[in-house]
Motif scaffolding. Sequence first.
Motif, PDB file in Angstrom:
ATOM      1  N   GLY A 124     -28.347 -31.942 -89.661  1.00  0.00           N
ATOM      2  CA  GLY A 124     -27.341 -31.051 -89.005  1.00  0.00           C
ATOM      3  C   GLY A 124     -26.028 -31.716 -88.416  1.00  0.00           C
ATOM      4  O   GLY A 124     -25.309 -31.025 -87.731  1.00  0.00           O
ATOM      5  N   ARG A 175     -36.506 -25.222 -92.872  1.00  0.00           N
ATOM      6  CA  ARG A 175     -35.504 -25.371 -91.924  1.00  0.00           C
ATOM      7  C   ARG A 175     -34.086 -25.135 -92.841  1.00  0.00           C
ATOM      8  O   ARG A 175     -33.742 -25.969 -93.652  1.00  0.00           O
ATOM      9  CB  ARG A 175     -35.147 -26.674 -91.395  1.00  0.00           C
ATOM     10  CG  ARG A 175     -36.335 -27.101 -90.699  1.00  0.00           C
ATOM     11  CD  ARG A 175     -36.395 -28.481 -89.616  1.00  0.00           C
ATOM     12  NE  ARG A 175     -35.886 -29.564 -90.389  1.00  0.00           N
ATOM     13  CZ  ARG A 175     -35.393 -30.644 -90.136  1.00  0.00           C
ATOM     14  NH1 ARG A 175     -35.291 -30.856 -88.756  1.00  0.00           N
ATOM     15  NH2 ARG A 175     -35.165 -31.866 -90.783  1.00  0.00           N
ATOM     16  N   PRO A 176     -33.352 -24.094 -92.533  1.00  0.00           N
ATOM     17  CA  PRO A 176     -32.083 -23.649 -93.228  1.00  0.00           C
ATOM     18  C   PRO A 176     -30.968 -24.524 -92.923  1.00  0.00           C
ATOM     19  O   PRO A 176     -30.902 -25.021 -91.603  1.00  0.00           O
ATOM     20  CB  PRO A 176     -31.752 -22.247 -92.790  1.00  0.00           C
ATOM     21  CG  PRO A 176     -33.039 -21.736 -92.486  1.00  0.00           C
ATOM     22  CD  PRO A 176     -33.732 -22.957 -91.366  1.00  0.00           C
ATOM     23  N   THR A 192     -27.023 -24.485 -92.463  1.00  0.00           N
ATOM     24  CA  THR A 192     -26.191 -23.565 -92.017  1.00  0.00           C
ATOM     25  C   THR A 192     -25.004 -23.418 -93.048  1.00  0.00           C
ATOM     26  O   THR A 192     -24.618 -24.507 -93.599  1.00  0.00           O
ATOM     27  CB  THR A 192     -25.644 -23.406 -90.600  1.00  0.00           C
ATOM     28  OG1 THR A 192     -24.762 -24.475 -90.806  1.00  0.00           O
ATOM     29  CG2 THR A 192     -26.702 -23.507 -89.648  1.00  0.00           C
ATOM     30  N   PRO A 193     -24.452 -22.378 -93.420  1.00  0.00           N
ATOM     31  CA  PRO A 193     -23.363 -22.458 -94.465  1.00  0.00           C
ATOM     32  C   PRO A 193     -22.136 -23.345 -93.737  1.00  0.00           C
ATOM     33  O   PRO A 193     -21.508 -23.928 -94.518  1.00  0.00           O
ATOM     34  CB  PRO A 193     -22.810 -20.827 -94.293  1.00  0.00           C
ATOM     35  CG  PRO A 193     -24.051 -19.936 -94.088  1.00  0.00           C
ATOM     36  CD  PRO A 193     -24.821 -21.032 -93.178  1.00  0.00           C
ATOM     37  N   GLU A 194     -21.896 -23.356 -92.560  1.00  0.00           N
ATOM     38  CA  GLU A 194     -20.830 -24.101 -91.817  1.00  0.00           C
ATOM     39  C   GLU A 194     -21.167 -25.670 -92.293  1.00  0.00           C
ATOM     40  O   GLU A 194     -20.265 -26.465 -92.333  1.00  0.00           O
ATOM     41  CB  GLU A 194     -20.705 -23.775 -90.361  1.00  0.00           C
ATOM     42  CG  GLU A 194     -20.241 -22.293 -89.948  1.00  0.00           C
ATOM     43  CD  GLU A 194     -21.377 -21.522 -90.062  1.00  0.00           C
ATOM     44  OE1 GLU A 194     -20.885 -20.149 -90.062  1.00  0.00           O
ATOM     45  OE2 GLU A 194     -22.573 -21.564 -90.132  1.00  0.00           O
ATOM     46  N   TYR A 195     -22.481 -26.069 -91.927  1.00  0.00           N
ATOM     47  CA  TYR A 195     -22.971 -27.174 -92.298  1.00  0.00           C
ATOM     48  C   TYR A 195     -22.798 -27.757 -93.591  1.00  0.00           C
ATOM     49  O   TYR A 195     -22.135 -28.788 -93.991  1.00  0.00           O
ATOM     50  CB  TYR A 195     -24.180 -27.573 -91.720  1.00  0.00           C
ATOM     51  CG  TYR A 195     -24.985 -28.905 -91.839  1.00  0.00           C
ATOM     52  CD1 TYR A 195     -24.304 -30.173 -91.657  1.00  0.00           C
ATOM     53  CD2 TYR A 195     -25.972 -29.231 -92.108  1.00  0.00           C
ATOM     54  CE1 TYR A 195     -24.619 -31.573 -91.667  1.00  0.00           C
ATOM     55  CE2 TYR A 195     -26.773 -30.314 -92.378  1.00  0.00           C
ATOM     56  CZ  TYR A 195     -26.099 -31.567 -92.164  1.00  0.00           C
ATOM     57  OH  TYR A 195     -26.418 -32.853 -92.339  1.00  0.00           O
ATOM     58  N   LEU A 199     -24.145 -18.925-100.070  1.00  0.00           N
ATOM     59  CA  LEU A 199     -23.795 -20.021 -98.877  1.00  0.00           C
ATOM     60  C   LEU A 199     -22.037 -20.359 -99.139  1.00  0.00           C
ATOM     61  O   LEU A 199     -21.823 -20.760 -98.182  1.00  0.00           O
ATOM     62  CB  LEU A 199     -24.549 -21.315 -99.071  1.00  0.00           C
ATOM     63  CG  LEU A 199     -25.802 -21.160 -98.529  1.00  0.00           C
ATOM     64  CD1 LEU A 199     -26.630 -22.262 -99.221  1.00  0.00           C
ATOM     65  CD2 LEU A 199     -26.371 -20.653 -97.192  1.00  0.00           C
ATOM     66  N   ARG A 255     -38.245 -17.898 -89.370  1.00  0.00           N
ATOM     67  CA  ARG A 255     -36.951 -18.420 -90.269  1.00  0.00           C
ATOM     68  C   ARG A 255     -36.941 -18.577 -91.543  1.00  0.00           C
ATOM     69  O   ARG A 255     -38.236 -18.479 -92.103  1.00  0.00           O
ATOM     70  CB  ARG A 255     -36.661 -19.629 -89.576  1.00  0.00           C
ATOM     71  CG  ARG A 255     -37.298 -20.879 -89.754  1.00  0.00           C
ATOM     72  CD  ARG A 255     -37.061 -22.231 -88.986  1.00  0.00           C
ATOM     73  NE  ARG A 255     -37.868 -23.228 -89.175  1.00  0.00           N
ATOM     74  CZ  ARG A 255     -37.991 -24.459 -88.331  1.00  0.00           C
ATOM     75  NH1 ARG A 255     -37.291 -24.046 -87.157  1.00  0.00           N
ATOM     76  NH2 ARG A 255     -38.778 -25.332 -88.536  1.00  0.00           N
ATOM     77  N   SER A 301     -35.454 -17.455 -95.664  1.00  0.00           N
ATOM     78  CA  SER A 301     -34.694 -16.148 -96.550  1.00  0.00           C
ATOM     79  C   SER A 301     -35.608 -15.913 -97.594  1.00  0.00           C
ATOM     80  O   SER A 301     -36.353 -16.534 -98.035  1.00  0.00           O
ATOM     81  CB  SER A 301     -33.430 -16.526 -96.717  1.00  0.00           C
ATOM     82  OG  SER A 301     -33.319 -17.624 -97.658  1.00  0.00           O
TER      83      SER A 301
END
Length: 398
Positions: A167, A195-196, A198-201, A237, A330, A332
């Motif tokens: 992250g 542990r996803p 994030t799209p931003e990461y 993503l 958590r 998907s």
Amino acid sequence: MKNTDWKKKGDAVFAGTYSRFPAAMVRGEGCRLRDADGREYLDFLAGIAVCSLGHCHPAVTEAICSQAKKLMHVSNLFYTEPQTELAELLTANSFADRVFMANSGAEANEAAIKLARIHSGKGRFEIISLSGSFHGRTLATVAATGQPKFHQGFEPMPAGFVHADFGDSEELEKLINPTTCAILCEPLQGESGVRPLTPEYLQKIRSLCDKYNLLLIFDEVQTGMGRTGSLFAYEQLGVTPDIMTLAKALGNGLPVGAMLTRSEIAASFTVGTHASTFGGNPVAAAAGVAVMKTMLADGFLEDVRERSAYFIQRLEEVAAKFPQLASGVRGSGMLLALVLTEKGIEHGTDIVQQLFERGCLINFAGMRVLRFIPPLTVSREDIDQLINELSEVLGEVG
């Protein structure tokens, strides 16, 4: 023979690399397994995210049996119909236009590592992966895996792999140097606790690859083939990799893996640079074709997403009911986790064991979450049964 007989025979001949449940599975259908004692289990493990169409899916079984009667193996010195058709389906439904066929996720990742190095040229060999990652059990993929427990006893690890904190894109950028050739990551880390990323990461990682001329490798061995609700996780993503690896559910139980990439990158693999005797074996490839066609059928993935939303809702109800043991949900698609509190973590292994004794199969991932990876065909009734059993177990523990 009974479970106890098979256990005794197995313990006498197997290397002790697995901690096995005391059951010998002899039959499977859909989301159900049956052991040698005739006991039935509700399977929310699916062979560790492998049997995504359920056990003995009719279309896959038919494809395997039909192909086995015609041609079992000829090696990759020849073309075969199933392997070519599978590669066509993979490229037609992804960013890629070239495929290398392997037998497992670790082998697919090995191919990706080798391709990244040879494509990047002399002096560029280092690959950055993330803490908490899992990429396989071969020496190279263990070295790429960002969990020190998998390194223990096998040191020294092969050179050329470094791990960035999960992250932290700034720390990741600091690790990039003139020898770096690629960044390797899972869109959603499965083995370390669902542990996803994030799209931003992930978008930041993509921008770093573009900035420094690095290849972005997505390990979709667990997240691919419908597991997160789309055929491949990257589709949700807004980030497209340069190389993607697949295995697990691709053959619904038969060993088959694939590395996908674009033509200009694949061109660095020339005759003799990489190979696999069994990769894309006709029988395994035929299974893969049946899996792809089933998952691409109208409504299949939409149904997965709908049932996933229901499953998440039911797990959230469990978390709300047992706040002393669970803090949330958590993941998907059908790669979901009930996140445990510190008290819950103390009982994680026991919860899994008690569910096994009740005829429900899950696992304790990353020593922090209860992981649920059922067949994508799991029904609402199956989900309700699992939730009821889980609630009773947590009620006894809490």
